[in-house]
Structure formats: C-alpha cells, structure tokens
Scaffold this motif. Structure first.
Motif, short mmCIF file in Angstrom:
data_model
loop_
_atom_site.label_atom_id
_atom_site.label_comp_id
_atom_site.label_asym_id
_atom_site.label_seq_id
_atom_site.Cartn_x
_atom_site.Cartn_y
_atom_site.Cartn_z
N LEU A 6 -8.98 -2.06 0.38
CA LEU A 6 -8.38 -2.91 -0.63
C LEU A 6 -8.90 -4.34 -0.46
CD1 LEU A 6 -4.66 -1.70 -0.37
CD2 LEU A 6 -6.36 -1.01 -2.08
N CYS A 14 -1.20 -3.43 -6.14
CA CYS A 14 -0.32 -3.25 -4.99
C CYS A 14 1.12 -3.57 -5.36
CB CYS A 14 -0.76 -4.15 -3.84
SG CYS A 14 -2.31 -3.68 -3.03
N GLY A 41 -6.43 2.04 0.32
CA GLY A 41 -5.72 2.55 -0.83
C GLY A 41 -6.44 3.70 -1.48
N LEU A 49 -2.82 2.28 -8.38
CA LEU A 49 -2.96 2.85 -7.04
C LEU A 49 -1.96 3.97 -6.84
CD1 LEU A 49 -3.36 -0.47 -5.00
CD2 LEU A 49 -5.07 1.35 -5.17
N THR A 52 -0.99 3.17 -0.61
CA THR A 52 -1.58 2.11 0.20
C THR A 52 -1.07 2.19 1.63
OG1 THR A 52 0.19 0.52 -0.28
CG2 THR A 52 -1.73 0.48 -1.73
#
Length: 279
Positions: A6, A14, A41, A49, A52
């Motif tokens: 990431l 996020c 991620g 996403l 993570t």
C-alpha cells in the motif's frame, strides 16, 4: 487476488474499508503507520480494498501489526490469514506484537501467537480535573525537540525496542508533550495527540508510579471532548485514579505475541501505550 504494498495514495480506500467494519476514519493513524512502516492490501474485484494489514518495525528488536481489516463481503475466505502470513514473512523471526479483537484472536492463535499481556481502554469526558501531583525533587515541564533523545532512550528501555521515529512523529502532531526531570535528567515523558473523535494520551513512560501520575495529571488537565488512555492492568492505582476523573474502563484487550511469550522491555515503566495499532 494478489497481495500488494500500500502507498499513501491508498488512504481513501483504507478509510473506506475501515468504515465497512464500523472503524472510525482515523486518517492520521493510518497515514502515520504507512509512513513509519509497511502496509499490505488486496484489491477487491468490485473496487476498493478487500483487506489490509499494516506492519510497524522497531529496529530489529520488535515489530507491531495493526489495521488488519477484511471487508465483510470477503470474510471467511481465508483472506485474513493470507494477509497475516504475508506480513509475518515480511517481518521475519523477531518478537511481533498485536492487540486482538474477539473476532481476530482465533486466527492469531492458529498462527502461533500467545497472550503476553493486556491493556484497559479508559474512555470518556473528564468530569473533574486532576489535582496537581507533586513528586519530591522532580519537576514536570514542556517537552522540546531537544528532549527527544532522552525520551527515546527511556522509551526503548521500557518498550524493549527503539521507537525514536514514532516518538518524533507523535511529538510533531502532539497537542501536549511533557517530561519529568530530576537532577537535570529526564525520568519520564508523556504525549497527548489527536485520535479522530478522541484525544489520545500516550505513550506514558516513567521510572516510578508517582512520576507517571504527576505526568498524567499534567497531560489530562484541561482536556475537552472525549479522552482516551490505554493502561496495562498492572497499574491498578493509576487506572483507579483515571477512572475517578470520569473515564470509563472497558474490557481488557489482549496483547498477543509471536516469537516469544513475554513482552520485551521493562514493562513496569510503560504506564500507558501509544495506541493498540502501534503495539
């Protein structure tokens, strides 16, 4: 679904993922961990996403894992385990700390983590102001950039690993920073910094409990809004004192550890942690 690193460009994704798990959109904390460490991620086929995990290294002595989040639409598919195994491979065989939720603990135990401690979240608004706590031959004063080396030395001794970069980052955003000084030597320090909808008090490091309480009084006095401080249960008197100011104690959160069964450092000096996501 490939695991990738990431970057700060992933911040909006996020925060969106965190919101799906009813986590607060704490941009400062996500940004700080991504700048200090490494994030991994997995992109969702639907966009955004799917999951993570963030790693914060502290030299080669320890590392912490935080922000392990999997989207509800990708739960129970092994994605959390894949992310954790990838993070642990990246870290290598050094003591690794994390704070577990009830949902995540079974996975961490399967990966070999064992409980090595706890912290108790104290959260709420101050209903009364802390009285001044005087300690003989000790004065509490504002922390300056010149105090960072001394504070970092105390911190490394208490935490068991060097965290100077973290202290610099927290000091940069701190709304209040204090040190306790005795005979010209720093014997404790504490920070207050913004944590989205609350004000975080920590880390709080002191060589003696009265010094910790003196620092806590100075850090807490006059704070408005919701305040949070996470205190290990061994400091029962400090916890009781903070609760008496109006902060509500919550159920202890287990600190889990891999590559060791005892948290490193002199934890009798670590009176409040920086944040659970930071170890």
């Amino acid at each position: 679904m490939r695991i990738r690193r990431l970057t700060l460009d992933d911040m909006p994704a996020c925060l969106s993922l965190a919101a799906k798990r009813d986590w607060p959109p704490d941009e400062l904390k996500w940004r700080m961990i991504l700048e200090l460490g490494t994030g991994f991620g997995v992109d969702s086929p639907e966009g955004g996403l799917a999951g993570t995990v963030l790693v914060t290294p502290y030299g080669r002595e320890a590392a912490s894992i935080g922000m392990m989040v999997v989207s509800p639409s990708h739960g129970r598919q092994g994605l959390g385990r894949r992310l954790m195994e990838h993070a642990l491979e990246h870290i290598g065989p050094i003591p690794t700390l994390l704070f577990a939720t009830d949902q995540g603990r079974p996975l961490y135990e399967k990966l070999g983590f064992v409980q090595a401690g706890e912290v108790v979240k104290h959260l709420g608004r101050l209903t009364r102001q802390p009285p001044e706590v005087a300690v003989p031959d000790t004065r509490v004063r504002a922390m300056t950039g010149e105090d960072l080396d001394a504070a970092a030395g105390l911190d490394a001794d208490a935490f068991g690993a060097p965290r100077r970069a973290l202290l610099q980052a927290l000091h940069r955003v701190a709304s209040r920073a204090l040190v306790a000084e005795r005979s010209g030597r720093v014997v404790g320090y504490g920070l207050v910094w913004p944590n989205f909808e609350s004000t975080m008090v920590g880390p709080l490091i002191a060589q003696e409990e009265p010094i910790a309480r003196s620092l806590a009084a100075g850090l807490l006095r006059g704070l408005e809004g919701v305040v949070r401080i996470d205190i290990p249960p061994r400091f029962a008197e400090l916890s009781e004192w903070v609760a008496g100011l109006g902060l509500v104690r919550h159920v202890p959160a287990p600190m889990m550890m891999l590559h060791g069964t005892r948290a490193p450092g002199r934890r009798e000096h670590l009176h409040a942690i920086a944040a659970q996501a930071l170890g």
